[in-house]
Motif scaffolding. Structure first.
Motif, mmCIF file in Angstrom:
data_model
loop_
_atom_site.group_PDB
_atom_site.id
_atom_site.type_symbol
_atom_site.label_atom_id
_atom_site.label_comp_id
_atom_site.label_asym_id
_atom_site.label_seq_id
_atom_site.Cartn_x
_atom_site.Cartn_y
_atom_site.Cartn_z
ATOM 1 N N SER A 427 46.483 31.155 38.896
ATOM 2 C CA SER A 427 45.040 31.365 38.986
ATOM 3 C C SER A 427 44.706 32.836 39.227
ATOM 4 O O SER A 427 43.718 33.351 38.682
ATOM 5 C CB SER A 427 44.454 30.507 40.113
ATOM 6 O OG SER A 427 44.456 29.143 39.765
ATOM 7 N N VAL A 652 34.528 33.494 49.190
ATOM 8 C CA VAL A 652 34.890 33.691 47.787
ATOM 9 C C VAL A 652 36.200 32.971 47.502
ATOM 10 O O VAL A 652 36.918 32.552 48.409
ATOM 11 C CB VAL A 652 35.009 35.182 47.434
ATOM 12 C CG1 VAL A 652 33.707 35.905 47.703
ATOM 13 C CG2 VAL A 652 36.138 35.842 48.218
ATOM 14 N N SER A 653 36.493 32.843 46.219
ATOM 15 C CA SER A 653 37.686 32.129 45.776
ATOM 16 C C SER A 653 38.702 33.090 45.170
ATOM 17 O O SER A 653 38.364 34.164 44.672
ATOM 18 C CB SER A 653 37.310 31.064 44.737
ATOM 19 O OG SER A 653 38.462 30.511 44.132
ATOM 20 N N VAL A 655 40.071 32.748 42.388
ATOM 21 C CA VAL A 655 39.823 32.959 40.963
ATOM 22 C C VAL A 655 38.796 34.061 40.720
ATOM 23 O O VAL A 655 38.599 34.475 39.574
ATOM 24 C CB VAL A 655 39.366 31.662 40.260
ATOM 25 C CG1 VAL A 655 40.462 30.615 40.276
ATOM 26 C CG2 VAL A 655 38.092 31.125 40.878
ATOM 27 N N ASP A 656 38.142 34.558 41.779
ATOM 28 C CA ASP A 656 37.201 35.665 41.625
ATOM 29 C C ASP A 656 37.909 37.010 41.486
ATOM 30 O O ASP A 656 37.273 38.004 41.123
ATOM 31 C CB ASP A 656 36.254 35.736 42.830
ATOM 32 C CG ASP A 656 35.327 34.530 42.919
ATOM 33 O OD1 ASP A 656 34.928 34.016 41.863
ATOM 34 O OD2 ASP A 656 35.008 34.114 44.052
ATOM 35 N N ASP A 674 36.689 30.886 35.409
ATOM 36 C CA ASP A 674 36.019 30.103 36.444
ATOM 37 C C ASP A 674 35.456 30.998 37.539
ATOM 38 O O ASP A 674 34.495 30.619 38.205
ATOM 39 C CB ASP A 674 36.999 29.104 37.075
ATOM 40 C CG ASP A 674 37.397 27.996 36.123
ATOM 41 O OD1 ASP A 674 36.568 27.639 35.258
ATOM 42 O OD2 ASP A 674 38.522 27.479 36.236
ATOM 43 N N GLY A 675 36.078 32.157 37.750
ATOM 44 C CA GLY A 675 35.647 33.045 38.812
ATOM 45 C C GLY A 675 34.540 33.985 38.384
ATOM 46 O O GLY A 675 34.208 34.104 37.200
ATOM 47 N N HIS A 676 33.953 34.671 39.376
ATOM 48 C CA HIS A 676 32.891 35.644 39.151
ATOM 49 C C HIS A 676 33.265 36.965 39.818
ATOM 50 O O HIS A 676 33.970 36.987 40.832
ATOM 51 C CB HIS A 676 31.562 35.147 39.725
ATOM 52 C CG HIS A 676 31.097 33.852 39.144
ATOM 53 N ND1 HIS A 676 31.521 32.623 39.624
ATOM 54 C CD2 HIS A 676 30.253 33.571 38.111
ATOM 55 C CE1 HIS A 676 30.966 31.657 38.919
ATOM 56 N NE2 HIS A 676 30.196 32.200 37.999
ATOM 57 N N THR A 692 31.176 31.018 43.078
ATOM 58 C CA THR A 692 32.267 30.182 42.604
ATOM 59 C C THR A 692 32.508 29.031 43.577
ATOM 60 O O THR A 692 32.444 29.215 44.789
ATOM 61 C CB THR A 692 33.549 31.020 42.471
ATOM 62 O OG1 THR A 692 33.294 32.124 41.606
ATOM 63 C CG2 THR A 692 34.692 30.200 41.910
#
Length: 799
Positions: A427, A652-653, A655-656, A674-676, A692
């Motif tokens: 990821s 936050v995640s 994937v960001d 999927d992330g930003h 996200t």
């Protein structure tokens, strides 16, 4: 002479070329990767069968009948109170019942059988016994669905046949069918059988000794991964024995040409004006060395027309017990040579030669270019955020990272997407959640043909790329080497004391050209710090009865004999000392590069894949839960020329991270992620758009969980569990992280409205992911990779 003109699937005539300047060296830098792994011409994976179970059309069930006989009946006929349950998109099988249907296979491929299940799944080591993929006929040749139905004797004979490893199936039946239960089986995740076109197979989902809930079934076909190739593409084998593939020497993997003795590889190129040098690695062919006996070989690289020698030399075989290695060469390019040329790589005499990732480089930019920053990405495996000084930890584990944090951007609430190395790094490199990249378990390879990695994106943008990793789940076998010019699988901190020197040397070789260096270490994972680091944290010498490996690998029954406070203190001391060791090593890497001005235009990023457990919830290390001690990871970004540090509290995640790096490097962020990007928040601005989802997932063959955070609330779903780790009521846990940050009070049974709201939101998040599913790519770990994973505690035996 061998010419590969026209073999453009493997040899790129002009790859990754930016605008070029004049031959005097002015203008924009550029690179040409001479041996370039290209994307597959077509996506060969195909879905054979997919059913969201909105109806039971086509499904049958195998159930116990009178006097021990088994019978097959339409599934819809068994829907009744107390029996099989069917609602739109959901089937609940009673214990002892198997759901089954026949599918036709159109051609010979490998197959992935994916079933999304809820509730408790029976255990069988690393395998799931609830899933079958069987022949559609009995040993006598009758169809399971034809009349008369198979007799008990036939079913017993079939069980015996499968137990003996019959061709065409991966299921191993342990017991004959009887009136009490359906035969137990073990499903290996994939079938290796060659299936003739038009043949039939039977998909079987069996509820063994307890009910089973199913809400999605899918069968896909994929081509076999050709080992050594990138992106799932097949390796092209040229005539006269010359092969182009990713080759590993001494833990370093590079896209290479393997040239036998007395042979020559000719590669036509269109070279723009201003070429400066040709960088490549040269090494002996270990296979040829084994055949040829003692003695060295000679290599030569030349350019035509004119037969100008760029470089030549001798290779001596490594000593006994010493691995063969690449020797880096930097060959000056002759002035005025551009346009249509042919590069020739020759193994002159002796043994074969491996030419690793030749890269033709144009001029360096005349000055630093802030619009194309370089990137140093550091992943410290198994590092929980709350054991770092800049995250509030009272012990001095990270003095150097604390210094960097004062001039960088610290994200204080970052959620990992899983709790172990493979899916989290997948990821990190792709910017998508695990249900989409599907690198989930030991037999899964990251499908980079469908999910390009950060390295592949930066290489396409003209960056020089190199990875320095600890191998294991970060090995080339799992797809992480794709996009890297060179990829070392020797841990730069905990195994090779000179490893970080190799990182520094590579960065120095790039000059002012943009580069991407990925540094990964398992040093924090291993609980084996140098004595000088342990001395700073050791509270007491270990008890003579303390057995570290028994605790780390849970060879002792921790439920019957939990670790003592002294043992937990010892583990924590070792862990903190390992963090300090990594911190000290990063200072030794980064500060000399800064003093030489080699990082003036570089972005430094430090993060981790997941955290670590110290028996907060009954486990040690990272054994399969999704509690915060495993999901909270650090994220520190130090952009070029940032004078004052910032702290970002937004949740936050993981994937960001990729879209954030893309924006910081001034590259377009792909829309399919999927992330930003967090760049706005890093700059002190309010983030734009929806945040996200803070979704995490663990999906291995013997355990599966999912978690979702919504504000202060966190919901955890347990689909399958370890025998010694019973799930909470109904397989759900609900925590209020604001008032219970250590997740000690499960509120799932209290009937709170938040439970239903977040459960619906979790269903929505997962449904959105499955609208664009990935394709699982099979990997069969070889003995060397299994040894590496075993040393890290991830597997105990080969499959």
């Amino acid at each position: 002479m061998l010419s590969l003109r026209g073999s453009c699937r493997v040899v790129s005539l002009l790859a990754l070329l930016a605008s070029c300047g004049d031959s005097d060296g002015s203008g924009t830098s550029w690179t040409v990767r001479v041996l370039h792994e290209s994307a597959p011409a077509a996506d060969e994976a195909a879905t054979v069968f997919s059913d969201e179970l909105d109806s039971l059309d086509g499904w049958m069930v195998l159930v116990p009948g009178a006097k021990g006989a088994m019978k097959v009946v339409p599934a819809a006929s068994r829907v009744r109170p107390g029996g099989l349950v069917h609602e739109a998109g959901r089937v609940v099988l009673p214990a002892g019942v198997a759901l089954m249907r026949r599918v036709d296979i159109e051609q010979s491929r490998e197959h992935a059988f994916t079933v999304r299940m809820r509730g408790t799944v029976a255990q069988a080591g690393d395998h799931c016994p609830n899933l079958f993929f069987l022949k559609a006929t009995t040993p006598s040749g009758a169809s399971f669905f034809d009349s008369p139905l198979p007799r008990r004797e036939e079913l017993a004979a079939l069980a015996e046949e499968l137990r003996d490893g019959a061709a065409g199936t991966s299921a191993v039946w342990r017991d004959p069918v009887d009136e009490q239960s359906f035969a137990q089986a073990r499903w290996l995740g994939w079938t290796s059988a060659e299936v003739a076109g038009g043949s039939s197979r039977m998909l079987v989902i069996a509820a063994l000794d307890r009910p089973l809930e199913v809400d999605r079934v899918q069968l896909t076909m994929t081509p076999r991964l050709n080992r050594g190739s990138d992106s799932g593409t097949e390796v092209a084998t040229a005539s006269d024995g010359v092969v182009i593939e990713r080759v590993k020497l001494g833990g370093d993997a590079r896209m290479s040409a393997v040239v036998p003795a007395g042979r020559r590889l000719s590669v036509p190129l269109e070279v723009p004006p201003g070429a400066v040098d040709l960088a490549l690695g040269v090494g002996p062919d270990p296979a040829a060395a084994a055949l040829a006996g003692p003695g060295g070989s000679r290599w030569r690289v030349a350019v035509q027309p004119g037969d100008r020698t760029l470089g030549e030399g001798s290779l001596t075989p490594p000593g006994d017990g010493q691995p063969a290695r690449f020797t880096d060469q930097l060959l000056a390019w002759p002035q005025g040579v551009h346009g249509a040329v042919t590069l020739e790589f020759s193994a002159e005499v002796g043994r074969g030669v491996i030419f690793g990732q030749p890269i033709l480089r144009g001029p360096e930019p005349p000055a630093a270019r802030p619009e194309t920053p370089s990137l140093l990405l550091v992943s410290i495996d198994t590092l929980r955020a709350d054991h770092l000084g800049f995250m509030g930890y009272p012990r001095p584990t990270s003095p150097y990272l604390d210094e960097l944090a004062r001039s960088g951007i610290v994200f204080t609430d970052v959620s990992a997407v899983s709790s172990y190395t493979l899916p989290t790094h997948a990821s990190l490199f792709t910017g998508v959640f695990p249900p989409r990249h599907l690198a989930l378990d030991t037999s899964d390879r990251l499908n980079t043909a469908r999910m390009p990695t950060l390295a592949m994106r930066l290489a396409s943008a003209g960056y020089a790329t190199a990875g320095f990793t600890g191998g294991g789940f970060l090995s080339m076998d799992y797809g992480f080497a794709d996009g890297f010019d060179s990829y070392s699988m020797v841990d730069p901190v905990s195994v090779s004391r000179e490893g970080l020197g190799a990182v520094a040397d590579w960065i120095a070789q790039q000059g002012r050209r943009p580069w991407f260096a990925f540094v990964h270490t398992y040093a924090t994972h291993e609980y084996d710090p140098p004595a000088e680091d342990l001395a700073l944290f050791e509270r007491a010498p270990p008890d003579p009865g303390f057995v570290l490996r028994d605790l780390l690998n849970e060879h002792r029954d921790l439920h019957a004999l939990p670790p003592t406070p002294a043992e937990l203190d010892r583990l924590t001391d070792l862990y903190d000392a390992c963090i300090h060791h990594v911190d000290r090593s990063l200072r030794a890497l980064i500060e000399p590069l800064r003093e030489r001005g080699l990082l003036d235009d570089a972005c430094i990023v430090v993060t981790s894949d997941h955290g670590e457990e110290f028996f907060e919830h009954g486990h040690l290390r990272h054994r399969g839960s999704l509690y915060e001690e495993l999901l909270r990871v650090p994220l520190l970004i130090v952009p070029p020329r940032l004078a004052q540090g910032r702290r970002v509290a937004a949740a936050v995640s993981q994937v960001d991270i990729l879209p954030t790096l893309a924006e910081l490097l001034h590259l377009p962020a792909p829309a399919e992620l999927d992330g930003h990007s967090l760049a706005a928040a890093a700059g002190g601005e309010a983030p734009s758009g929806a945040p996200t989802a803070l979704y995490s997932q663990l999906d291995r063959s013997y355990q599966a969980r999912a978690a979702l955070r919504c504000g202060p609330w966190k919901l955890v779903r347990t689909d399958r569990h370890d025998a010694g780790d019973p799930p909470s009521a109904d397989g759900w846990e609900l925590f209020d992280l604001e008032h219970d940050p250590h997740e000690l009070h499960d509120l799932a049974v209290e009937g709170r409205v938040e439970f239903d709201l977040i459960r619906r939101r979790l269903d929505e998040v997962e449904a959105a992911m499955h609208e664009h599913p990935g394709v699982r790519t099979r990997l069969e770990p070889d003995a060397e990779l299994l040894r590496s994973l075993s040393a890290l505690g991830y597997v105990e035996t080969s499959r």
